[in-house]
Design a protein around this motif. Structure first.
Motif, PDB file in Angstrom:
ATOM      1  N   GLY A   1       0.805  -1.317  -0.069  1.00  0.00           N
ATOM      2  CA  GLY A   1       0.136   0.184   0.075  1.00  0.00           C
ATOM      3  C   GLY A   1       0.686   1.327  -0.062  1.00  0.00           C
ATOM      4  O   GLY A   1       0.305   2.307   0.170  1.00  0.00           O
ATOM      5  N   ALA A   2       2.142   1.115   0.092  1.00  0.00           N
ATOM      6  CA  ALA A   2       3.049   2.438  -0.264  1.00  0.00           C
ATOM      7  C   ALA A   2       3.729   2.256  -1.408  1.00  0.00           C
ATOM      8  O   ALA A   2       3.995   1.271  -2.200  1.00  0.00           O
ATOM      9  CB  ALA A   2       4.155   2.175   0.965  1.00  0.00           C
ATOM     10  N   GLY A   3       4.109   3.385  -2.016  1.00  0.00           N
ATOM     11  CA  GLY A   3       5.065   3.512  -3.074  1.00  0.00           C
ATOM     12  C   GLY A   3       6.431   3.169  -3.031  1.00  0.00           C
ATOM     13  O   GLY A   3       7.011   2.892  -1.942  1.00  0.00           O
ATOM     14  N   GLY A   4       7.301   3.782  -3.951  1.00  0.00           N
ATOM     15  CA  GLY A   4       8.834   3.625  -3.876  1.00  0.00           C
ATOM     16  C   GLY A   4       9.222   2.752  -4.708  1.00  0.00           C
ATOM     17  O   GLY A   4      10.500   2.401  -5.027  1.00  0.00           O
ATOM     18  N   GLN A   5       8.549   1.435  -5.317  1.00  0.00           N
ATOM     19  CA  GLN A   5       8.784   0.473  -5.791  1.00  0.00           C
ATOM     20  C   GLN A   5       9.734   0.739  -7.251  1.00  0.00           C
ATOM     21  O   GLN A   5      10.547   0.277  -7.734  1.00  0.00           O
ATOM     22  CB  GLN A   5       7.745  -0.555  -6.383  1.00  0.00           C
ATOM     23  N   SER A   6       8.854   1.785  -8.039  1.00  0.00           N
ATOM     24  CA  SER A   6       9.491   2.151  -9.475  1.00  0.00           C
ATOM     25  C   SER A   6      10.917   2.878  -9.105  1.00  0.00           C
ATOM     26  O   SER A   6      11.661   2.440  -9.880  1.00  0.00           O
ATOM     27  CB  SER A   6       8.681   3.398  -9.999  1.00  0.00           C
TER      28      SER A   6
ATOM     29  N   SER B   1      13.990  12.029 -13.213  1.00  0.00           N
ATOM     30  CA  SER B   1      12.877  12.940 -12.674  1.00  0.00           C
ATOM     31  C   SER B   1      11.921  12.001 -11.899  1.00  0.00           C
ATOM     32  O   SER B   1      11.365  11.159 -12.130  1.00  0.00           O
ATOM     33  CB  SER B   1      11.909  13.159 -14.018  1.00  0.00           C
ATOM     34  N   THR B   2      11.798  12.805 -10.683  1.00  0.00           N
ATOM     35  CA  THR B   2      10.709  12.067  -9.683  1.00  0.00           C
ATOM     36  C   THR B   2       9.904  13.370  -8.940  1.00  0.00           C
ATOM     37  O   THR B   2      10.199  14.324  -9.229  1.00  0.00           O
ATOM     38  CB  THR B   2      11.528  11.107  -8.720  1.00  0.00           C
TER      39      THR B   2
ATOM     40  N   ARG C   1      12.240  15.569   3.654  1.00  0.00           N
ATOM     41  CA  ARG C   1      12.491  14.053   3.894  1.00  0.00           C
ATOM     42  C   ARG C   1      12.194  12.997   2.418  1.00  0.00           C
ATOM     43  O   ARG C   1      12.988  12.168   2.679  1.00  0.00           O
ATOM     44  CB  ARG C   1      11.386  13.655   4.892  1.00  0.00           C
ATOM     45  N   GLU C   2      11.161  13.377   1.814  1.00  0.00           N
ATOM     46  CA  GLU C   2      11.056  12.647   0.787  1.00  0.00           C
ATOM     47  C   GLU C   2      11.986  12.707  -0.278  1.00  0.00           C
ATOM     48  O   GLU C   2      12.308  11.827  -0.982  1.00  0.00           O
ATOM     49  CB  GLU C   2       9.546  12.690   0.196  1.00  0.00           C
ATOM     50  N   ALA C   3      12.734  14.001  -0.461  1.00  0.00           N
ATOM     51  CA  ALA C   3      13.698  13.835  -1.317  1.00  0.00           C
ATOM     52  C   ALA C   3      14.914  13.041  -0.986  1.00  0.00           C
ATOM     53  O   ALA C   3      15.633  12.396  -1.811  1.00  0.00           O
ATOM     54  CB  ALA C   3      14.210  15.612  -1.517  1.00  0.00           C
ATOM     55  N   ASP C   4      15.354  13.044   0.380  1.00  0.00           N
ATOM     56  CA  ASP C   4      16.380  12.171   0.734  1.00  0.00           C
ATOM     57  C   ASP C   4      15.836  10.718   0.587  1.00  0.00           C
ATOM     58  O   ASP C   4      16.799   9.955   0.067  1.00  0.00           O
ATOM     59  CB  ASP C   4      16.408  12.397   2.190  1.00  0.00           C
ATOM     60  N   ARG C   5      14.830  10.135   0.632  1.00  0.00           N
ATOM     61  CA  ARG C   5      14.430   8.895   0.611  1.00  0.00           C
ATOM     62  C   ARG C   5      14.465   8.707  -1.181  1.00  0.00           C
ATOM     63  O   ARG C   5      14.790   7.578  -1.450  1.00  0.00           O
ATOM     64  CB  ARG C   5      12.780   8.708   0.827  1.00  0.00           C
ATOM     65  N   SER C   6      14.039   9.481  -1.730  1.00  0.00           N
ATOM     66  CA  SER C   6      13.938   9.242  -3.264  1.00  0.00           C
ATOM     67  C   SER C   6      15.534   8.945  -3.846  1.00  0.00           C
ATOM     68  O   SER C   6      15.856   8.081  -4.557  1.00  0.00           O
ATOM     69  CB  SER C   6      13.344  10.148  -4.057  1.00  0.00           C
ATOM     70  N   LEU C   7      16.462   9.939  -3.299  1.00  0.00           N
ATOM     71  CA  LEU C   7      17.887   9.788  -3.560  1.00  0.00           C
ATOM     72  C   LEU C   7      18.267   8.537  -3.097  1.00  0.00           C
ATOM     73  O   LEU C   7      19.031   7.713  -3.847  1.00  0.00           O
ATOM     74  CB  LEU C   7      18.445  10.922  -2.893  1.00  0.00           C
TER      75      LEU C   7
END
Length: 313
Positions: free
Chosen positions: A50-55, A76-77, A103-109
């Motif tokens: 139920g959470a994203g991040g897989q891509s 691009s995210t 926070r989410e920028a760090d997680r995406s990185l």
């Protein structure tokens, strides 16, 4: 120069398994593609958690296996649309507070395994947060080098302009990209298209006028092929597209496609790129054959006469 076609990676790691995703990424880069589009929320609705991040994770693992390729790519995210309650589409979104953006920028990185996001998008507007706070949060990311460019997705033009003015006044580089949806055919005004619940998620005549006056701003179009409606009988156009303008445009599209020996979907992609202002289509596919079909559209030549017929239909 890289292809104008952007590879959409929404379902990588969920509906599109990793092996297929890697094959698509390999083929896209082999063909000269350099721009990958994802989001921190992709694809929570198709995920067991139920959470994203897989891509982002799949892209990160692919990059790790292709040493030296990162410097040639535009990653691009986005941030803003992950639900606060996993798996609940109706739950409040994470939003665009300074804390969330940082926070989410760090997680995406971390998921991507990179030091810089080339283009970071505010995925959807958040009027519960002062716009200056969001602008400052994105500005801090560009100042730190974690983000190179800023974009706005699914925002009204007036909010984009206000954010750009705030950024300039604060000494930050203003946003230089918009991500919205559009295609060759368009729905009737004042109708709701199923699955397109972003009120300000559409390219309008005002959008085109705005970016014409500000040529430094790119427009990226998601869902440019309307989920395959141009070429798949099992996926008819949603009801709001049922109007005389669609009939006339589909007739012109069929004529041009027949004359140049291309599919109607390919002509749509080529038309977006050739239009003034040019629009970069984001192509989401689930097979290499589908990707090759989209890549071939980038080699099509639409003459001035073709463009005139398509534009005036």
């Amino acid at each position: 120069m890289s292809l104008p076609l952007v590879l959409g990676t929404m379902y990588f790691g969920t509906k599109t398994d990793e092996a297929t995703a890697f094959a698509l990424l390999d083929r896209y880069v082999e063909a000269g593609g350099r721009v990958l589009d994802t989001a921190n929320c992709y694809a929570f609705w198709a995920s067991d958690t139920g959470a994203g991040g897989q891509s982002e994770q799949v892209i990160g693992r692919w990059l790790a296996q292709n040493e030296g390729l990162r410097e040639h790519l535009v990653l691009s995210t986005k941030v803003g649309q992950e639900p606060r309650e996993p798996g609940v589409f109706e739950a409040p979104w994470e939003g665009l507070s300074a804390e969330t953006v940082a926070r989410e920028a760090d997680r995406s990185l971390e998921r991507l395994g990179v030091e810089t996001i080339n283009l970071y998008w505010a995925h959807g507007e958040d009027r519960s947060v002062d716009l200056a706070e969001t602008v400052d949060a994105f500005g801090a990311l560009t100042a730190s080098g974690k983000v190179a460019r800023i974009g706005f997705s699914n925002h009204p033009t007036w909010r984009v302009e206000r954010a750009r003015a705030l950024a300039t006044a604060r000494g930050f580089t203003p946003a230089t990209a918009l991500q919205l949806t559009t295609s060759y055919v368009r729905p009737r005004p004042d109708t709701t298209v199923p699955g397109k619940d972003h009120r300000f998620g559409w390219v309008t005549d005002e959008t085109l006028d705005y970016v014409t006056e500000h040529p430094e701003i790119e427009v990226w179009a998601y869902s440019p092929l309307i989920q395959g409606s141009y070429v798949r009988d099992d996926r008819p156009f949603p009801e709001p597209y049922d109007h005389p303008g669609t009939t006339r445009r589909l007739s012109a599209l069929a004529d041009v496609a027949g004359e140049i020996g291309a599919s109607q979907a390919q002509v749509v992609l080529a038309w977006l790129v050739a239009s003034a202002p040019s629009i970069r289509p984001i192509l989401g596919v689930s097979s290499v054959d589908q990707l090759d079909d989209g890549l071939a559209a980038m080699d099509l030549h639409l003459s001035p006469e073709h463009l005139a017929r398509l534009d005036t239909a």
